[in-house]
Design an enzyme around this catalytic site. Structure first.
Site, PDB file in Angstrom:
ATOM      1  N   GLU A  75      27.171 -68.014  17.412  1.00 40.65           N
ATOM      2  CA  GLU A  75      26.878 -68.220  15.986  1.00 40.65           C
ATOM      3  C   GLU A  75      26.512 -69.698  15.843  1.00 40.65           C
ATOM      4  O   GLU A  75      27.399 -70.557  15.825  1.00 40.65           O
ATOM      5  CB  GLU A  75      28.112 -67.875  15.136  1.00 40.65           C
ATOM      6  N   CYS A 129      26.700 -74.123   7.703  1.00 41.94           N
ATOM      7  CA  CYS A 129      25.635 -73.732   8.641  1.00 41.94           C
ATOM      8  C   CYS A 129      24.443 -73.123   7.922  1.00 41.94           C
ATOM      9  O   CYS A 129      23.322 -73.230   8.397  1.00 41.94           O
ATOM     10  CB  CYS A 129      26.182 -72.762   9.683  1.00 41.94           C
TER      11      CYS A 129
HETATM   12  P1  NAD Z   1      30.031 -78.189  18.122  1.00 45.42           P
HETATM   13  O1  NAD Z   1      29.061 -77.338  18.865  1.00 45.42           O
HETATM   14  O2  NAD Z   1      29.997 -79.657  18.333  1.00 45.42           O
HETATM   15  O3  NAD Z   1      31.539 -77.729  18.430  1.00 45.42           O
HETATM   16  C1  NAD Z   1      31.958 -76.402  18.356  1.00 45.42           C
HETATM   17  C2  NAD Z   1      33.119 -76.181  19.320  1.00 45.42           C
HETATM   18  O4  NAD Z   1      32.670 -76.458  20.657  1.00 45.42           O
HETATM   19  C3  NAD Z   1      34.323 -77.099  19.078  1.00 45.42           C
HETATM   20  O5  NAD Z   1      35.509 -76.304  19.187  1.00 45.42           O
HETATM   21  C4  NAD Z   1      34.226 -78.139  20.163  1.00 45.42           C
HETATM   22  O6  NAD Z   1      35.478 -78.558  20.618  1.00 45.42           O
HETATM   23  C5  NAD Z   1      33.493 -77.439  21.293  1.00 45.42           C
HETATM   24  N1  NAD Z   1      32.614 -78.344  22.051  1.00 45.42           N
HETATM   25  C6  NAD Z   1      31.947 -79.428  21.568  1.00 45.42           C
HETATM   26  N2  NAD Z   1      31.208 -80.009  22.562  1.00 45.42           N
HETATM   27  C7  NAD Z   1      31.431 -79.286  23.668  1.00 45.42           C
HETATM   28  C8  NAD Z   1      30.974 -79.371  25.028  1.00 45.42           C
HETATM   29  N3  NAD Z   1      30.131 -80.346  25.429  1.00 45.42           N
HETATM   30  N4  NAD Z   1      31.403 -78.454  25.913  1.00 45.42           N
HETATM   31  C9  NAD Z   1      32.230 -77.463  25.531  1.00 45.42           C
HETATM   32  N5  NAD Z   1      32.716 -77.343  24.261  1.00 45.42           N
HETATM   33  C10 NAD Z   1      32.326 -78.222  23.357  1.00 45.42           C
HETATM   34  O7  NAD Z   1      29.845 -77.814  16.575  1.00 45.42           O
HETATM   35  P2  NAD Z   1      30.557 -78.456  15.320  1.00 45.42           P
HETATM   36  O8  NAD Z   1      30.060 -79.870  15.172  1.00 45.42           O
HETATM   37  O9  NAD Z   1      32.029 -78.219  15.380  1.00 45.42           O
HETATM   38  O10 NAD Z   1      29.970 -77.548  14.139  1.00 45.42           O
HETATM   39  C11 NAD Z   1      28.737 -77.787  13.543  1.00 45.42           C
HETATM   40  C12 NAD Z   1      27.676 -76.840  14.055  1.00 45.42           C
HETATM   41  O11 NAD Z   1      28.141 -75.506  13.982  1.00 45.42           O
HETATM   42  C13 NAD Z   1      26.432 -76.883  13.201  1.00 45.42           C
HETATM   43  O12 NAD Z   1      25.299 -76.810  14.029  1.00 45.42           O
HETATM   44  C14 NAD Z   1      26.538 -75.628  12.347  1.00 45.42           C
HETATM   45  O13 NAD Z   1      25.316 -75.128  11.884  1.00 45.42           O
HETATM   46  C15 NAD Z   1      27.191 -74.686  13.310  1.00 45.42           C
HETATM   47  N6  NAD Z   1      27.882 -73.612  12.595  1.00 45.42           N
HETATM   48  C16 NAD Z   1      27.401 -72.351  12.687  1.00 45.42           C
HETATM   49  C17 NAD Z   1      27.999 -71.326  11.973  1.00 45.42           C
HETATM   50  C18 NAD Z   1      27.505 -69.913  12.022  1.00 45.42           C
HETATM   51  O14 NAD Z   1      28.215 -69.036  11.546  1.00 45.42           O
HETATM   52  N7  NAD Z   1      26.348 -69.655  12.579  1.00 45.42           N
HETATM   53  C19 NAD Z   1      29.111 -71.614  11.180  1.00 45.42           C
HETATM   54  C20 NAD Z   1      29.584 -72.916  11.120  1.00 45.42           C
HETATM   55  C21 NAD Z   1      28.964 -73.920  11.837  1.00 45.42           C
END
Ligand code: NAD
Length: 456
Positions: free
Chosen positions: A208, A242
């Site tokens: 997602e 998002c």
């Molecule tokens: P992110 O991808 O930075 O982090 C998400 C999760 O991944 C966190 O739990 C984090 O600890 C982990 N993570 C981060 N970097 C990592 C890596 N290098 N390796 C492994 N794990 C890692 O996202 P965010 O900043 O927490 O959230 C914002 C993003 O999420 C935006 O792009 C937003 O659009 C998206 N989002 C999507 C939805 C949806 O339903 N489609 C909902 C909410 C947010």
């Protein structure tokens, strides 16, 4: 929420399933009861992490969880019952079923912007479908994560659901462990890392993700209503959603009226200014605050633009990008800036959208049904809302998810149970044996063809 059952199996004939229904219902009830006990702490953690106004936190993070648990419990028996499907004549009088079985052990990785809902909503479906779960909430929304951990420990003392906290290092460790399914919500870049890691064990994934969700405004439109609804979608959680409208593609004839109405709406939402308002969220941290305010260097500010680093607040800000190659037009904004791009006609908007990665959401504001149909049919996106923002997310009968860069897989409502279930195909066969189908094949080929076509 309305789940259409459509499932014809009778679980009374399956004592094992009947027992499982009871068990899973009690897990869901325990989760609901525990979240209720911690509701006040969750609300204050969400306020600490994101300055979420109580009303926003309730309608987007807490109440949807209660609703989802209630309806999942109501329809659980239907969802768990083996679904009877028809069999071709060739297998007469055989019977066939689709048995939903749990994948096994699920890893749920959640983001910081809706840290509570985006941890618990997938979790509800995963446990309803009978899986064990490891949940990895975001390290960035740390106050919410602490309460989530407490809730899980209390609701599931048998460890059937557990929490692993931490950042990149801990998540990488988890991704190097074998799970039976990974459900990830987060950015497109990290989504790619997750999918790569999953491929080592051929683990199925749901991703997602995010991206830039466009909002088209036609010239035939109620501009006042459009301005209010777009402002609401953008200001909710200070644009850290998002599916927030990322940028506008607006018909040149209504651009100036829109700007006036948008300014009026913002003043009516926040009479003392958004920065002062308790009904307007803050930016999650200084890194994101800097990222968003840096976008302002390359643009012309139409309205808003004030920000306060101490309080991590940025006003809702309308901007004109100088061209399409600047960061604010290339990256997901994930904050309260709203770029305006003028269009001459709807075809120009469609061309712009189709030239860019497929968005998670698309918003269309028009009074003309033929215009919305044209846009729906000539573009691709995870979902569409017509004449409003965010609405398709709320309907539990509309599976939610992205396409292309904005994600893989869909959930919500009964789809969440289905997503976390492997549907095992089971065919019971007849006692009758037609000898002619075994070698040596004595049946003439033309009769074989006729029988095959007739009976399959
Ligand atoms: P992110 O991808 O930075 O982090 C998400 C999760 O991944 C966190 O739990 C984090 O600890 C982990 N993570 C981060 N970097 C990592 C890596 N290098 N390796 C492994 N794990 C890692 O996202 P965010 O900043 O927490 O959230 C914002 C993003 O999420 C935006 O792009 C937003 O659009 C998206 N989002 C999507 C939805 C949806 O339903 N489609 C909902 C909410 C947010």
């Amino acid at each position: 929420m309305i789940f259409k059952s459509g499932i014809s199996g009778n679980i009374n004939k399956h004592p094992g399933i009947k027992h499982e229904v009871k068990l899973r219902r009690s897990m869901l009830k325990s989760l609901k009861k525990t979240i209720k006990q911690y509701e006040r702490e969750l609300l204050s953690a969400l306020n600490k992490d994101l300055g979420k106004p109580k009303a926003e936190a309730l309608i987007s993070e807490i109440l949807p969880i209660y609703k989802d648990i209630k309806t999942t419990i109501t329809y659980l028996e239907d969802l768990m019952a083996p679904e009877k499907v028809s069999s071709p004549l060739l297998l007469f009088p055989g019977k066939a079923y689709r048995y939903p079985e749990p994948y096994g052990h699920i890893l749920i990785i959640s983001p910081w912007n809706y840290p509570v809902a985006l941890s618990f909503i997938p979790l509800i479906g995963a446990i309803a479908a009978g899986n064990r779960v490891t949940l990895k909430p975001s390290e960035i929304s740390s106050a919410s994560t602490r309460i989530i951990e407490k809730i899980i420990k209390k609701a599931f003392p048998d460890n059937s659901v557990s929490v692993k906290t931490g950042g990149v290092e801990e998540t990488t460790e988890l991704l190097n462990t074998r799970f039976d399914y990974i459900f990830f919500t987060g950015s497109t870049n990290v989504g790619k890392i997750v999918m790569k890691a999953a491929s080592d064990n051929l683990t199925p994934v749901t991703l997602e993700l995010g991206g830039k969700s466009p909002c088209i405004i036609d010239k035939n439109v109620n501009i006042k209503k459009a301005a209010r609804r777009i402002a609401f979608g953008k200001c909710f959680n200070a644009g850290q959603t998002c599916i927030a409208p990322d940028y506008l593609l607006i018909h040149k004839d209504v651009k100036h009226r829109f700007i006036t109405e948008f300014k009026n709406v913002i003043s009516s939402f926040y009479p003392k200014g958004a920065i002062e308002s308790n009904y307007y969220a803050k930016i999650i941290n200084e890194r994101h605050f800097n990222r968003i305010t840096e976008y302002l260097n390359d643009v012309e500010i139409i309205s808003g633009g004030n920000h306060d680093k101490n309080r991590l607040k940025i006003e809702p800000t309308l901007i004109t990008p100088i061209n399409d190659d600047i960061p604010v037009m290339k990256e997901e904004i994930f904050g309260p800036l709203l770029p305006i791009i003028e269009i001459n006609d709807i075809d120009e908007a469609i061309g712009y959208i189709n030239y860019h990665p497929k968005p998670l959401a698309l918003y269309i504001f028009t009074n003309k049904k033929s215009t919305s149909l044209k846009i729906i049919e000539e573009t691709s996106s995870g979902g569409v809302t017509v004449n409003n923002t965010l609405s398709h997310y709320i309907n539990p009968n509309l599976p939610f998810g992205g396409i292309g860069d904005s994600g893989i897989g869909k959930y919500h409502g009964k789809e969440t149970f289905k997503l976390f279930s492997h549907y095992k195909s089971v065919q019971y066969t007849s006692k009758i044996d037609i000898k002619q189908i075994y070698p040596p094949y004595k049946i003439p080929i033309y009769i074989l063809k006729k029988i095959y076509n007739l009976m399959t």
